[in-house]
Write a protein that holds these residues in place. Structure first.
Motif, PDB file in Angstrom:
ATOM      1  N   HIS A  29      -7.150   0.111   4.693  1.00 50.84           N
ATOM      2  CA  HIS A  29      -7.617  -1.277   4.713  1.00 50.84           C
ATOM      3  C   HIS A  29      -6.695  -2.170   3.887  1.00 50.84           C
ATOM      4  N   LEU A  30      -6.351  -1.722   2.675  1.00 48.76           N
ATOM      5  CA  LEU A  30      -5.455  -2.502   1.825  1.00 48.76           C
ATOM      6  C   LEU A  30      -4.046  -2.578   2.417  1.00 48.76           C
ATOM      7  N   ILE A  80      -4.144  -5.305   5.000  1.00 55.14           N
ATOM      8  CA  ILE A  80      -4.153  -6.623   4.353  1.00 55.14           C
ATOM      9  C   ILE A  80      -2.751  -6.967   3.848  1.00 55.14           C
ATOM     10  N   ASN A 113      -7.944  -8.356   7.534  1.00 57.38           N
ATOM     11  CA  ASN A 113      -9.034  -7.753   6.772  1.00 57.38           C
ATOM     12  C   ASN A 113     -10.036  -7.167   7.760  1.00 57.38           C
ATOM     13  N   GLU A 151     -13.946  -7.449   6.780  1.00 61.20           N
ATOM     14  CA  GLU A 151     -14.538  -8.768   7.024  1.00 61.20           C
ATOM     15  C   GLU A 151     -14.617  -9.077   8.511  1.00 61.20           C
ATOM     16  N   THR A 185     -20.454  -6.318   4.174  1.00 63.66           N
ATOM     17  CA  THR A 185     -19.121  -6.256   3.581  1.00 63.66           C
ATOM     18  C   THR A 185     -19.197  -5.801   2.128  1.00 63.66           C
ATOM     19  N   TYR A 232     -17.478  -2.399   0.410  1.00 60.68           N
ATOM     20  CA  TYR A 232     -16.609  -2.463  -0.766  1.00 60.68           C
ATOM     21  C   TYR A 232     -17.179  -1.657  -1.931  1.00 60.68           C
TER      22      TYR A 232
END
Length: 73
Positions: free
Chosen positions: A18-19, A22, A28, A31, A42, A46
């Motif tokens: 995911h990072l 981004i 993202n 989201e 969301t 997280y």
């Protein structure tokens, strides 16, 4: 405990991907799937990824050979 370890590691890998998305593309995925950062879905995702990272701190006690340094104690 093996199931929790695998689930935590899986969530941590998903969080890392995911990072990466981004950082590289500004995309993202969390989201996109669950709504903006103020939505509960969301926030739960997280929180789960963060808890998984904390759970995986225990892997620092393992040696590179795969054994634990605490085995003989």
């Amino acid at each position: 405990m093996k199931i929790i370890d695998r689930a935590a590691l899986t969530l941590l890998i998903i969080g890392g991907i995911h990072l990466l998305l981004i950082g590289l593309f500004g995309f993202n995925a969390v989201e996109t799937l669950f709504g903006d950062a103020e939505q509960w879905g969301t926030r739960i995702v997280y929180i789960l990824i963060g808890l998984s990272a904390l759970w995986c701190f225990k892997y620092y006690s393992f040696t590179p050979r795969g054994g634990s340094r605490l085995r003989d104690r």
